[in-house]
Design an enzyme around this catalytic site. Sequence first.
Site, PDB file in Angstrom:
ATOM      1  N   CYS A  40       0.942  -1.288   0.038  1.00  0.00           N
ATOM      2  CA  CYS A  40       0.000  -0.029   0.060  1.00  0.00           C
ATOM      3  C   CYS A  40       0.909   1.238   0.035  1.00  0.00           C
ATOM      4  CB  CYS A  40      -1.049   0.100   1.239  1.00  0.00           C
ATOM      5  SG  CYS A  40      -2.295  -1.195   0.959  1.00  0.00           S
TER       6      CYS A  40
ATOM      7  N   HIS B  58     -11.857  10.856  -8.905  1.00  0.00           N
ATOM      8  CA  HIS B  58     -10.702  11.034  -9.691  1.00  0.00           C
ATOM      9  C   HIS B  58      -9.593  11.862  -9.189  1.00  0.00           C
ATOM     10  CE1 HIS B  58     -13.623   8.994 -12.523  1.00  0.00           C
ATOM     11  NE2 HIS B  58     -12.642   9.021 -13.186  1.00  0.00           N
TER      12      HIS B  58
ATOM     13  N   GLU C   5     -13.286  -0.488   0.607  1.00  0.00           N
ATOM     14  CA  GLU C   5     -12.360   0.117  -0.299  1.00  0.00           C
ATOM     15  C   GLU C   5     -12.114  -1.153  -1.460  1.00  0.00           C
ATOM     16  OE1 GLU C   5      -8.199   1.399   0.893  1.00  0.00           O
ATOM     17  OE2 GLU C   5      -7.882  -0.748   0.818  1.00  0.00           O
TER      18      GLU C   5
END
Length: 148
Positions: free
Chosen positions: A37, A78, A130
């Site tokens: 991550c 975005h 997620e």
Amino acid sequence: MLQQFYPQVFHPYTYELNKDMHFAAAHFVPHESAGSCQELHGHTYFVNITVAGDELNESGFLVNFQDLKNIVHKRYDHSLLNNQNDDFNDKNSNDFPTTEVVARKIYENIQSHLDTLQNQPKCLQVLVRETPTSYVVYRPKASGKNLE
């Protein structure tokens, strides 16, 4: 549309509103123990917001669904979450863009808006998914000022 079920929040309020939405964003966790991550990667985050209150506004709403979407979707969709400097930074682990922190920041942004409304609704929980198998629920503590 796939039916969604979320953890319930028990509360004394008359009205409860839930808003589902999603946004696509990239992030990385700036800490060596974050494993893969640490690398820049993206998700399609699914969010559920629970708002409750006793009074409707002059339009007959507890809160306008579109306002909730604007607070979250317009801010994060975005984007590179790490660049959202009002919410995240790489100096304090409480501000790294982990799913836990994303859920808390969404809560804080929503509640800040709700605090400006005359009917004073409360954000009771924010769920952030997620991945298809991993999600976080953020709820402020009941003793907190936002649930009085």
